[in-house]
Design a protein around this motif. Structure first.
Motif, PDB file in Angstrom:
ATOM      1  N   ARG A 134       0.837  -1.201   0.000  1.00 40.07           N
ATOM      2  CA  ARG A 134       0.000   0.000   0.000  1.00 40.07           C
ATOM      3  C   ARG A 134       0.870   1.249   0.000  1.00 40.07           C
ATOM      4  NH1 ARG A 134      -5.579  -1.353   3.284  1.00 40.07           N
ATOM      5  NH2 ARG A 134      -6.155  -2.962   1.828  1.00 40.07           N
ATOM      6  N   ASP A 160      -4.120  -2.695   8.290  1.00 40.36           N
ATOM      7  CA  ASP A 160      -5.427  -2.175   7.889  1.00 40.36           C
ATOM      8  C   ASP A 160      -5.592  -0.754   8.443  1.00 40.36           C
ATOM      9  OD1 ASP A 160      -8.135  -2.179   6.930  1.00 40.36           O
ATOM     10  OD2 ASP A 160      -8.786  -2.578   8.997  1.00 40.36           O
ATOM     11  N   ASP A 217      -5.000   3.292   6.403  1.00 38.63           N
ATOM     12  CA  ASP A 217      -6.010   4.357   6.282  1.00 38.63           C
ATOM     13  C   ASP A 217      -5.426   5.696   6.743  1.00 38.63           C
ATOM     14  OD1 ASP A 217      -7.937   2.576   5.350  1.00 38.63           O
ATOM     15  OD2 ASP A 217      -9.508   3.341   6.679  1.00 38.63           O
TER      16      ASP A 217
HETATM   17 MG    MG Z   1      -9.049  -1.098   5.521  1.00 40.49          MG
END
Ligand code: MG
Ligand code: IPM
Length: 358
Positions: A106, A248, A252
């Motif tokens: 990411r 996770d 963000d």
């Molecule tokens: Mg997420």
């Protein structure tokens, strides 16, 4: 040779944003003779409605036969009251686990044109370029036992299990170190080793894997501190590697540093480079169908697909440059809009990128 891509648009804004990525891929496919072929399948709530399963057998076959998967988003109000075992999110988790897509990349990159869109001060985020490597098929997301049981006193008790085997930690470690080698050679492993035995082991294994990469500087950070450092001084990071749930949450946060979660692509890879590519944002049911979603995260995910699974770096570069050039022209979807810019719809943003490609 054809390069087989399974297209799973999913729910909410999924179909709108995937359509824009397809425009870009279709154009390059012809223009550069990439030999991409596409086949569409159902996932998430859309799949549940048709097959009573968020990851039905035809989709399992489709993704197993594909070289890469382009994924939109899943989930929405309509399916929230379903049993957790058949909720749209289970489709995504099933896909990750079935294909062993354990390494989730990411990247959080700040486009200079969007420095004003971040809620943080421009000097804190300008030049930001970090990569979060999130373990994606283990940890508390998949650990057994899990569930809700009834205690002897009649009270209900919910439980999940955080579990990582040594080999799972090792393989995500190698993945992250290899990425760090191609970047600025700094890797920060994020854990909660002061409290959780499982991540104490995580830390120990990371130290061991580090011996194979003497050119990479490894550091460790507790997750609470890492979340603070991400908003205090995010440019101290180059590559971060962490567990499924911590990744996770931190991704963000990292996304918002760049101005909008609508900008961030991701790749989820197996041991052989087969991958699924998706924006890190969700299905955004509140804005679905209005044509205002930002398609750039999905378009950039398509670029990652060309680069990582198909080794088509030149084609990927063209997409990334076109996105940059479109932003230079001042077009903005509403999530990244600021005064003086031109507000555009989802499909107009796709067209703007296409125009730059041409
Ligand atoms: Mg997420
Ligand atoms: C993500 C999402 C998913 C996750 C959800 C939709 C299951 O938040 O990809 O970050 O928690 O992994």
């Amino acid at each position: 040779m054809t390069r087989k891509i399974a297209v799973l648009a999913g729910d909410g804004i999924g179909p709108e944003i995937v359509a824009e990525a397809r425009k870009v891929l279709d154009f390059l496919n012809t223009d550069m003779d990439l030999e991409l072929s596409f086949e569409e399948g159902l996932i998430g709530g859309a799949a549940y409605d048709e097959h009573s399963s968020p990851f039905p057998a035809p989709t399992v076959d489709l993704v197993k036969g594909a070289d890469a998967i382009l994924f939109g988003a899943v989930g929405g109000k309509k399916w929230e009251s379903l049993d957790i075992s058949v909720r749209p999110e289970k489709g995504l988790l099933g896909l990750r686990s079935e294909l062993e897509l354990f390494s989730n990349l990411r990247p959080a990159l700040l486009y200079p044109q969007l420095a004003d869109a971040s809620t943080l001060k421009p000097e804190v985020v300008s030049g930001l370029d970090l990569m979060i490597v999130r373990e994606l098929t283990g940890g508390i997301y998949f650990g057994q036992p899990r569930g809700v049981k009834i205690l002897e006193n009649g009270e209900r008790q919910g439980f999940n299990t955080l579990v990582y085997s040594e080999s799972e930690i090792r393989r995500i470690g190698h993945s992250a170190f290899k990425i760090a080698q191609k970047r600025n050679k700094k890797l920060c492993s994020v854990d909660k080793a002061n409290v959780l035995e499982c991540t104490e082991l995580w830390r120990e294994i990371m130290d061991d894997v580090a011996k194979d990469y003497p050119d990479v500087e490894l550091s460790h950070m507790y997750v609470d501190n890492a979340s603070m450092q991400l908003v205090r001084a995010p440019k101290q990071f180059d590559v971060m590697v962490t567990t499924n749930m911590f990744g996770d949450i931190l991704s963000d946060t990292a996304a918002m540093l760049t101005g909008s979660i609508g900008m961030l692509p991701s790749a989820s890879l197996d041991a052989n480079g087969k991958g699924m590519y998706e924006p890190i944002h969700g299905s955004a049911p509140d804005i679905a169908g209005q044509g205002i979603a930002n398609p750039l995260a999905t378009i950039l995910s398509a670029a990652m697909m060309l680069r990582y699974t198909f080794d088509l770096g030149a084609a990927a570069d063209r997409i990334e440059t076109a996105v940059n050039d479109a932003l230079d022209k001042g077009v903005r979807t509403s999530d990244i809009y600021s005064d003086g810019m031109t507000k555009v719809s989802t499909s107009q943003m796709g067209d703007a990128v296409l125009a730059e490609l041409k």
